[in-house]
Design an enzyme around this catalytic site. Sequence first.
Site, PDB file in Angstrom:
ATOM      1  N   ARG A  81       0.780  -1.038  -0.053  1.00  0.00           N
ATOM      2  CA  ARG A  81       0.006   0.123   0.142  1.00  0.00           C
ATOM      3  C   ARG A  81       0.802   1.195   0.187  1.00  0.00           C
ATOM      4  O   ARG A  81       1.892   1.415   0.879  1.00  0.00           O
ATOM      5  CB  ARG A  81      -0.977   0.130   1.142  1.00  0.00           C
ATOM      6  N   CYS A 122      -4.738   2.158  -8.372  1.00  0.00           N
ATOM      7  CA  CYS A 122      -4.599   0.666  -8.499  1.00  0.00           C
ATOM      8  C   CYS A 122      -6.138   0.027  -8.388  1.00  0.00           C
ATOM      9  O   CYS A 122      -6.641  -0.533  -9.275  1.00  0.00           O
ATOM     10  CB  CYS A 122      -3.815  -0.138  -7.240  1.00  0.00           C
ATOM     11  N   LYS A 162      -8.648   1.210 -11.597  1.00  0.00           N
ATOM     12  CA  LYS A 162      -8.271   0.496 -12.967  1.00  0.00           C
ATOM     13  C   LYS A 162      -8.148  -1.240 -12.876  1.00  0.00           C
ATOM     14  O   LYS A 162      -8.545  -1.771 -13.825  1.00  0.00           O
ATOM     15  CB  LYS A 162      -6.712   0.968 -13.184  1.00  0.00           C
TER      16      LYS A 162
HETATM   17  C1  UGA Z   1      -4.217  -0.712  -2.900  1.00  0.00           C
HETATM   18  C2  UGA Z   1      -4.140  -2.074  -2.061  1.00  0.00           C
HETATM   19  O1  UGA Z   1      -4.582  -1.725  -0.611  1.00  0.00           O
HETATM   20  C3  UGA Z   1      -2.873  -2.675  -1.820  1.00  0.00           C
HETATM   21  O2  UGA Z   1      -3.052  -3.868  -1.247  1.00  0.00           O
HETATM   22  C4  UGA Z   1      -2.593  -2.989  -3.397  1.00  0.00           C
HETATM   23  O3  UGA Z   1      -1.301  -3.653  -3.523  1.00  0.00           O
HETATM   24  C5  UGA Z   1      -2.286  -1.717  -4.143  1.00  0.00           C
HETATM   25  O4  UGA Z   1      -3.790  -1.053  -4.149  1.00  0.00           O
HETATM   26  C6  UGA Z   1      -1.892  -2.136  -5.611  1.00  0.00           C
HETATM   27  O5  UGA Z   1      -2.626  -2.762  -6.165  1.00  0.00           O
HETATM   28  O6  UGA Z   1      -0.793  -1.683  -5.811  1.00  0.00           O
HETATM   29  P1  UGA Z   1      -3.417   1.559  -2.311  1.00  0.00           P
HETATM   30  O7  UGA Z   1      -4.101   1.969  -3.762  1.00  0.00           O
HETATM   31  O8  UGA Z   1      -1.964   2.372  -2.016  1.00  0.00           O
HETATM   32  O9  UGA Z   1      -3.499   0.112  -2.112  1.00  0.00           O
HETATM   33  O10 UGA Z   1      -4.550   2.068  -1.222  1.00  0.00           O
HETATM   34  P2  UGA Z   1      -5.409   1.763  -0.217  1.00  0.00           P
HETATM   35  O11 UGA Z   1      -4.849   2.092   1.106  1.00  0.00           O
HETATM   36  O12 UGA Z   1      -5.942   0.642  -0.727  1.00  0.00           O
HETATM   37  O13 UGA Z   1      -6.638   2.947  -0.722  1.00  0.00           O
HETATM   38  C7  UGA Z   1      -7.321   2.816  -1.745  1.00  0.00           C
HETATM   39  C8  UGA Z   1      -8.489   3.892  -1.861  1.00  0.00           C
HETATM   40  O14 UGA Z   1      -9.408   3.286  -1.041  1.00  0.00           O
HETATM   41  C9  UGA Z   1      -8.119   5.115  -1.206  1.00  0.00           C
HETATM   42  O15 UGA Z   1      -8.581   6.156  -2.147  1.00  0.00           O
HETATM   43  C10 UGA Z   1      -8.960   5.320   0.310  1.00  0.00           C
HETATM   44  O16 UGA Z   1      -8.832   6.484   0.564  1.00  0.00           O
HETATM   45  C11 UGA Z   1      -9.913   4.420   0.098  1.00  0.00           C
HETATM   46  N1  UGA Z   1     -10.579   3.898   1.197  1.00  0.00           N
HETATM   47  C12 UGA Z   1      -9.753   3.074   1.707  1.00  0.00           C
HETATM   48  C13 UGA Z   1     -11.921   4.050   1.632  1.00  0.00           C
HETATM   49  O17 UGA Z   1     -12.406   4.822   1.008  1.00  0.00           O
HETATM   50  N2  UGA Z   1     -12.413   3.356   2.661  1.00  0.00           N
HETATM   51  C14 UGA Z   1     -11.578   2.425   3.300  1.00  0.00           C
HETATM   52  O18 UGA Z   1     -12.346   1.811   4.271  1.00  0.00           O
HETATM   53  C15 UGA Z   1     -10.300   2.180   2.681  1.00  0.00           C
END
Ligand code: UGA
Length: 440
Positions: free
Chosen positions: A158, A267, A270
């Site tokens: 992440r 991520c 897409k």
């Molecule tokens: C995500 C996955 O969590 C990783 O495991 C994965 O390796 C990565 O994509 C990838 O494919 O490379 P990341 O994009 O860094 O990681 O971010 P996240 O922490 O997953 O958050 C994604 C989005 O969801 C953010 O916009 C966040 O604000 C949102 N989110 C997250 C929510 O709206 N609610 C939540 O409860 C959690």
Amino acid sequence: MNTPRLTVIGTGYLGATHAICMAVLGFEVLGVDVDQAKIDRLASGEVPFFEPGLPELLAKALESGRLRFTTSFQEAAEFGDVHFICVGTPQKQGSHAADMTYVDASVSALAAHLTRKALVVGKSTVPVGTAARLTALVKELAPAGDEVELAWNPEFLREGFAVEDTMKPDRLVFGVASAWAEERLRAAFEPVLAQGVPVKVTDLATAELVKVAANSFLATKISYINAMAEVCEATGADVHDLAEALAFDTRIGGRFLRPGLGFGGGCLPKDIRAFMARAEELGVGQAVGFLREIDGINQRRRARTVDLVTELAGGDVAGKRIAALGAAFKPNSDDIRDAPALDVASTLHRLGARVTVFDPAAMENAKRVHPELSYGESALDAARDADVVVLLTEWTEFREIDPAAMAAVVAGPSIVDGRHALDPAEWRAAGWEYRALGRP
Ligand code: UGA
């Protein structure tokens, strides 16, 4: 067997992190990229993106002499025993499918120089079936032919926690086609495995699928609670309390169940679209048809947030001053790819609002892509004379804003908490009209 020498091909977010961490863990690592400028920055000790803890580790890795960089695939092929492919797979222009140009180009460029036994390990997020296709390509192009094997090791890091997720991930997945490939991967992750990190060994296709299945599940969890927020809005119920009550059920769990503006970034959005496109190709589109709904719920959050700001602005945002707190797709990141925050800010601008944005880390990126918006020096500066404040990325420094201090600078104390990051009672006590989607 001997400790493998590693190459990491593609030094973007994933590759740079992997290369740096592996060198710190004791491996000889060669980072490879076609972008000379990127290589130069990394070699001089500069991490070209925001990631807590990584600059310190880069300094340490360079100092150890175990981390070097090159643009030469020939040098990489001669140096490495295990080659990690970490290039991007962006969404294809005009389509939902993944663009495989960079993966294919880097694997081909490397394979052409592989004259001895080696393992090529894909880490990029790809459509299932890619590893089988690349296996054939590598064997055809490599002078060493069948001596070269392919494996898949999906990456789950992440942004904002990249170092922690690389050094001590929840699990490792090794997609392999032989016992030799498994042994090489175990050797290439020996210090990580030594900490007791579980490893799941699978075939190639399963390893590719684990990644998209995991991201689809996470996206589903977020959209699920946001769908509940829509129902709460219609009934006067409180989705925040609902989520907390659900989270006590250990089968459901509270992580990724935070309602709000929804998911963005490079991520999740897409990956679910590429998964749908690939499933269609495979004739099983129906199996993941629900992801279209997940995407739709997620997009509606952005529109509903704009609606709520409009409501607080008296029904029309034209000519109104809006303070947008946040630009990055999530806190602790300067990444603005598919950032819900900037989507909302630029929509408000298009509707005629005078939008001033502040973000603790993503200002430069935001200014580059959205020069039409105004930018403040701080949260308070952005809020000066604002008719409505909207919190779009839940940075800790926004959570810690003193509502009274902010009330003193705005034109009207109205706030939309797009991330459910603030305490409604505290803000209301300071005279604010506080609104959040799915909360009364
Ligand atoms: C995500 C996955 O969590 C990783 O495991 C994965 O390796 C990565 O994509 C990838 O494919 O490379 P990341 O994009 O860094 O990681 O971010 P996240 O922490 O997953 O958050 C994604 C989005 O969801 C953010 O916009 C966040 O604000 C949102 N989110 C997250 C929510 O709206 N609610 C939540 O409860 C959690």
